[in-house]
Write a protein that holds these residues in place. Structure first.
Motif, mmCIF file in Angstrom:
data_model
loop_
_atom_site.group_PDB
_atom_site.id
_atom_site.type_symbol
_atom_site.label_atom_id
_atom_site.label_comp_id
_atom_site.label_asym_id
_atom_site.label_seq_id
_atom_site.Cartn_x
_atom_site.Cartn_y
_atom_site.Cartn_z
ATOM 1 N N TYR B 133 25.149 24.908 36.771
ATOM 2 C CA TYR B 133 24.514 26.048 36.237
ATOM 3 C C TYR B 133 24.352 26.899 37.404
ATOM 4 C CZ TYR B 133 20.657 29.155 34.915
ATOM 5 O OH TYR B 133 19.969 30.129 34.720
ATOM 6 N N SER B 134 24.821 28.295 36.903
ATOM 7 C CA SER B 134 25.151 29.432 37.785
ATOM 8 C C SER B 134 24.519 30.490 36.905
ATOM 9 C CB SER B 134 25.975 29.482 38.524
ATOM 10 O OG SER B 134 27.220 29.776 38.011
ATOM 11 N N SER B 135 23.579 31.477 37.185
ATOM 12 C CA SER B 135 23.123 32.647 36.691
ATOM 13 C C SER B 135 22.467 33.738 37.486
ATOM 14 C CB SER B 135 22.173 32.253 35.496
ATOM 15 O OG SER B 135 21.481 33.349 34.874
ATOM 16 N N THR B 136 22.606 34.816 37.140
ATOM 17 C CA THR B 136 21.726 35.827 38.073
ATOM 18 C C THR B 136 20.340 35.644 37.892
ATOM 19 O OG1 THR B 136 22.230 37.320 36.357
ATOM 20 C CG2 THR B 136 23.640 37.456 38.147
ATOM 21 N N ARG B 137 20.044 35.028 36.665
ATOM 22 C CA ARG B 137 18.498 35.048 36.358
ATOM 23 C C ARG B 137 17.508 33.915 36.822
ATOM 24 N NH1 ARG B 137 20.289 36.695 30.697
ATOM 25 N NH2 ARG B 137 20.149 39.134 30.983
ATOM 26 N N GLY B 138 18.105 32.771 37.321
ATOM 27 C CA GLY B 138 17.253 31.795 37.727
ATOM 28 C C GLY B 138 16.599 30.913 36.765
ATOM 29 N N PHE B 139 17.026 30.741 35.759
ATOM 30 C CA PHE B 139 16.162 29.836 34.697
ATOM 31 C C PHE B 139 16.740 28.572 34.634
ATOM 32 C CE2 PHE B 139 14.976 34.067 32.780
ATOM 33 C CZ PHE B 139 13.704 33.837 32.843
ATOM 34 N N SER B 140 16.840 28.064 36.092
ATOM 35 C CA SER B 140 17.397 26.612 35.800
ATOM 36 C C SER B 140 16.234 25.638 35.219
ATOM 37 C CB SER B 140 17.312 26.330 37.402
ATOM 38 O OG SER B 140 18.109 26.902 38.048
ATOM 39 N N SER B 165 19.906 25.941 44.527
ATOM 40 C CA SER B 165 20.462 26.774 45.716
ATOM 41 C C SER B 165 20.542 28.153 45.149
ATOM 42 C CB SER B 165 21.658 26.258 46.271
ATOM 43 O OG SER B 165 22.563 26.215 45.286
ATOM 44 N N ILE B 166 20.476 29.123 45.958
ATOM 45 C CA ILE B 166 20.484 30.400 45.776
ATOM 46 C C ILE B 166 21.820 30.928 46.737
ATOM 47 C CG2 ILE B 166 19.851 32.779 45.783
ATOM 48 C CD1 ILE B 166 16.992 31.457 45.265
ATOM 49 N N LYS B 172 21.792 28.781 41.726
ATOM 50 C CA LYS B 172 22.853 27.883 41.148
ATOM 51 C C LYS B 172 21.784 26.500 41.002
ATOM 52 C CE LYS B 172 27.285 29.390 42.652
ATOM 53 N NZ LYS B 172 28.421 29.037 43.190
ATOM 54 N N THR B 173 22.416 25.838 40.149
ATOM 55 C CA THR B 173 21.820 24.415 40.161
ATOM 56 C C THR B 173 22.885 23.211 39.881
ATOM 57 O OG1 THR B 173 19.534 25.361 39.258
ATOM 58 C CG2 THR B 173 19.859 22.959 38.955
ATOM 59 N N HIS B 174 22.609 22.166 40.530
ATOM 60 C CA HIS B 174 23.520 21.105 40.230
ATOM 61 C C HIS B 174 22.800 19.747 39.767
ATOM 62 C CE1 HIS B 174 26.092 17.586 42.332
ATOM 63 N NE2 HIS B 174 26.171 17.712 41.113
ATOM 64 N N PHE B 175 22.916 19.829 38.273
ATOM 65 C CA PHE B 175 22.200 18.727 37.580
ATOM 66 C C PHE B 175 23.312 17.378 37.489
ATOM 67 C CE2 PHE B 175 20.896 22.548 35.410
ATOM 68 C CZ PHE B 175 19.285 22.370 35.424
ATOM 69 N N VAL B 176 22.437 16.304 37.915
ATOM 70 C CA VAL B 176 23.409 15.072 37.717
ATOM 71 C C VAL B 176 22.563 14.114 36.599
ATOM 72 C CG1 VAL B 176 24.041 13.090 39.005
ATOM 73 C CG2 VAL B 176 23.642 15.055 40.278
ATOM 74 N N LEU B 177 23.374 13.914 35.701
ATOM 75 C CA LEU B 177 22.871 13.223 34.398
ATOM 76 C C LEU B 177 23.440 11.921 34.671
ATOM 77 C CD1 LEU B 177 22.840 16.256 33.265
ATOM 78 C CD2 LEU B 177 22.997 15.102 31.139
ATOM 79 N N THR B 178 22.708 10.771 34.567
ATOM 80 C CA THR B 178 23.162 9.388 34.663
ATOM 81 C C THR B 178 22.539 8.768 33.344
ATOM 82 O OG1 THR B 178 23.017 9.714 36.867
ATOM 83 C CG2 THR B 178 23.217 7.634 35.901
#
Lengths: 574, 180
Positions: B133-140, B165-166, B172-178
């Protein structure tokens, strides 16, 4: 909740509602405007499409009519050029038949060759414009390909000789003479391929061979010329496309020959393939379907056999307005032993046939005062087709045209420029060949005639059939003697010329002398000599030169025999 | 940010925490819009950030938890209102894959001024699904809640791990779905 908060909340809700309404109003206005724009745009587009379609149609029509005008112009121009050119060539042919010095003969021969070349270029252009306009008609009939091929090859032999190239032919011994083809177009295919091969070969040989499998006739033309690359092969069948631009500069040509050739082959249900190696030469193979011989009519075979020869004397009316054409036709008819009267138009023709009985009328179509078709319609009111045959002569050779003249009461049709064999073939349907007559005479009247001539008179003249010879001149000894003397005079000339031409391997010239000698021999009934001369002539025409020496010595032996016999006869009867 | 996010947030606050909490939040946030939102409008996303911060102060619930809970709620609203998008996919992962290439393409057609976050993805051989996920708003957190709601729609269950991370102004957010 306090009243204050409630009021605030209502205030907030009202504000949100008004805002939403404003947004909705703005959006619907925007939507309306967009919609209007869209509608205008689509209407404009439709108008533009209509306008452009209209423009395109106008441009398309213009282009089409320009192409049509161009095709028509080319066809007309070619026709306009062809007519006087045929006049020139006809006159040159006649001049070549007269007494000329070697120089004159060479010059006129060159003029004739140049004229023929010009004619072939014009013909190519005319054919191509017809093909382009979809007006080319192929007239398939059972065609004697062997003799057609032989004739074409021998016609091209002089070009090969001039360039010092060998033009070799191989024909199978047993070959069905007839295949389904358009003879005129077949000859064009042959001429195109062979003259191309000669054109691009500077040394070595050009080989023409014919093979036959179960169902196909295969013609192979092989040369030792400049050859072509794969890329060039791909281009040669395109209109105006030669192997490359430098070919046009070096060798000339319209680039139409092979396009036309391929079209004709397609139309006849055949195919053409090429293999070639640059610098080594090219090989063109044409395959055409064979037709079963049973399918041939007897008439076709008979007509093909008697393509060349002399007729039993008859009177023919030639109806033609152009002096040049009159002279050519008259010459050809005279040569075939026919007496000719000339009418300058249809009206004169009608007057002429009232005064005299003609065996055949040769009728041009387009004439001043009264045209050929109109004249025929008038003549047919009084004379049936059987009673007075009329053969149309016209420059239009299409089947439609032929059908039209036949429907107007004409018996047959020959195309102009008049080709000797075609004319004789047409005439043969209504006249009797001299040879046929001889046969008939032999069968019919041996007893009575023979009794009139003393037997002792007939036995001692080897090589001369005195009985038949006298019978031909109605038993008039004086006249027969005159014929013998005339033969004696010309024989000296023929034998000298023949020896010279044969030793120089001038085959065409030799053939011409042999042909003339045969005619003279027949006049005095030197039948054995005539027969051998004819064999000799045929052998040369077939381009087989192996037995020339043998044939030559036999000819002169027979000739001397006739000479001594006729001198003896003359000595006894003068 | 699109109005629907604001109106749905107000709905959620009112239903979970009551009218008074909502009014307290609005008063404390002191917004230029006065909290007067309509779903068809477009508003400054900072107003949402401000409201969440004030709500967190009033309710003593952490901001990330609030936002994630809002994401859960918004997810339900989305699959109720825009069912078609969800029906086109067979499961959570397929739906997530289609966000960038399909759903956001359609959203951009409808709202040309919308500023949409990017959802890139990668499938690992071990069966885990990686969403970036990446966005200027940071609504992770909002994204996290939405992912949970989505798996709820498909009745699937994943363990979700994330790493934030920024980079410059981009969150930016790195989601890992298992699958679990």
């Amino acid at each position: 909740m306090s009243e204050e908060r409630l009021r605030k909340r209502v205030q907030r809700e009202k504000k949100a509602r008004m805002e939403a309404e404003k947004i909705l109003e703005d959006k619907s206005r925007e939507l309306y405007e967009r919609n209007t724009q869209l509608k205008e745009l689509s209407e404009n587009l439709e108008k533009q499409v209509v306008q452009r379609t209209q423009d395109l149609k106008v441009a398309h029509d213009k282009a089409l009519s320009a192409v049509k005008a161009k095709s028509e112009f080319i066809a007309n121009m070619s026709h306009e050029i062809r007519t006087p050119l045929n006049g020139v060539l006809g006159m040159l042919t006649m001049t070549l038949d007269t007494q000329l010095t070697e120089k004159q003969k060479k010059w006129i021969g060159n003029a004739f060759n140049s004229g023929q070349h010009l004619l072939s270029v014009v013909n190519d252009i005319l054919d191509f414009s017809k093909i382009e306009a979809g007006k080319m008609v192929i007239q398939m009939e059972a065609t004697d390909v062997i003799s057609l091929t032989r004739g074409t090859v021998s016609g091209l032999r002089s070009i090969a000789k001039e360039k010092g190239i060998e033009l070799a032919c191989q024909f199978p011994k047993q070959f069905p003479s007839y295949i389904d083809a358009d003879p005129l177009r077949f000859r064009q295919i042959l001429t195109n391929l062979i003259s191309n091969a000669l054109k691009f070969t500077s040394e070595g040989s050009v080989n023409v061979s014919i093979k036959q499998t179960q169902e196909r006739y295969t013609l192979k033309v092989e040369d030792a010329g400049i050859g072509m690359s794969e890329k060039q092969i791909g281009r040669i069948f395109n209109a105006f496309g030669q192997a490359d631009g430098s070919i046009t500069r070096q060798f000339g040509g319209t680039g139409l020959g092979l396009t036309i050739t391929q079209y004709f082959i397609d139309m006849m249900g055949g195919n053409i393939t090429v293999s070639s190696e640059k610098g080594r030469g090219s090989c063109f193979i044409v395959e055409l379907p064979l037709v079963e011989q049973d399918a041939l009519s007897k008439e076709q075979q008979l007509r093909a056999v008697s393509a060349d020869g002399r007729f039993e004397s008859a009177e023919v009316l030639l109806v033609e307005d152009l002096i040049v054409n009159q002279e050519i036709a008259e010459y050809l008819l005279n040569r075939a032993n026919l007496k000719v009267d000339i009418a300058n138009n249809g009206k004169e023709a009608i007057e002429a046939i009232e005064k005299k009985d003609y065996s055949v009328v040769l009728m041009d179509l387009q004439m001043p005062v009264l045209g050929g078709i109109e004249a025929t319609e008038i003549i047919r009111k009084k004379y049936s087709k059987e009673k007075l045959p009329i053969i149309a002569m016209t420059a239009h050779a299409t089947k439609e045209h032929k059908d039209e003249v036949l429907s107007k009461g004409m018996n047959d049709h020959v195309s102009k420029p008049i080709e000797t064999s075609e004319l004789y073939r047409a005439l043969a349907a209504f006249l009797t060949f001299e040879q046929d007559k001889e046969l008939k005479d032999k069968n019919k009247e041996p007893a009575t005639e023979k009794q009139q001539v003393p037997t002792s008179d007939t036995q001692n003249y080897a090589g001369l059939d005195i009985v038949q010879g006298l019978a031909r001149v109605s038993g008039k000894t004086g006249f027969y003697c005159r014929l013998l003397r005339s033969f004696h005079d010309s024989y000296q000339k023929y034998s000298a010329n023949l020896k010279r031409h044969l030793s120089a391997q001038e085959w065409d010239e030799s053939i011409a002398v042999l042909h003339a000698l045969r005619g003279s021999s027949l006049n005095i009934s030197a039948n054995e000599l005539a027969e051998h001369t004819s064999t000799f002539e045929r052998t040369l025409r077939d381009a087989s030169y192996d037995n020339v020496l043998e044939l030559e010595s036999k000819l002169f032996k027979l000739g001397e025999q006739v000479e001594s016999s006729l001198l003896e006869y003359l000595a006894q009867h003068q | 940010m699109k109005g629907i996010v604001f109106t749905e947030f107000m709905e959620l606050v009112e239903s979970k925490f009551g009218e008074d909490t909502m009014e307290d939040m609005l008063e404390a946030a002191d917004l230029s819009s006065d909290g007067s939102y309509t779903s068809v409008g477009t508003y400054d996303h900072n107003e949402l950030v401000k409201m969440v911060e004030e709500l967190s102060k009033i309710t003593k619930v952490d901001v990330p938890d609030l936002i994630k809970a809002f994401g859960n709620h918004l997810g339900v609203v989305f699959y109720t209102k825009f069912t078609t998008f969800f029906e086109q996919a067979d499961g959570t992962l397929e739906f997530l894959k289609s966000i960038d290439d399909h759903i956001h393409v359609e959203v951009a057609k409808l709202y040309p001024d919308a500023e949409l976050p990017v959802f890139a993805y990668k499938e690992h051989e071990d069966g885990s699904f990686h969403l970036f996920y990446s966005s200027t708003r940071g609504f992770s957190d909002l994204a996290h809640g939405l992912i949970e709601a989505t798996s709820g729609y498909y009745k699937e269950s994943f363990s979700i791990e994330r790493e934030d991370s920024i980079e410059g102004s981009t969150h930016k957010t790195h989601f890992v779905l298992t699958p679990s």
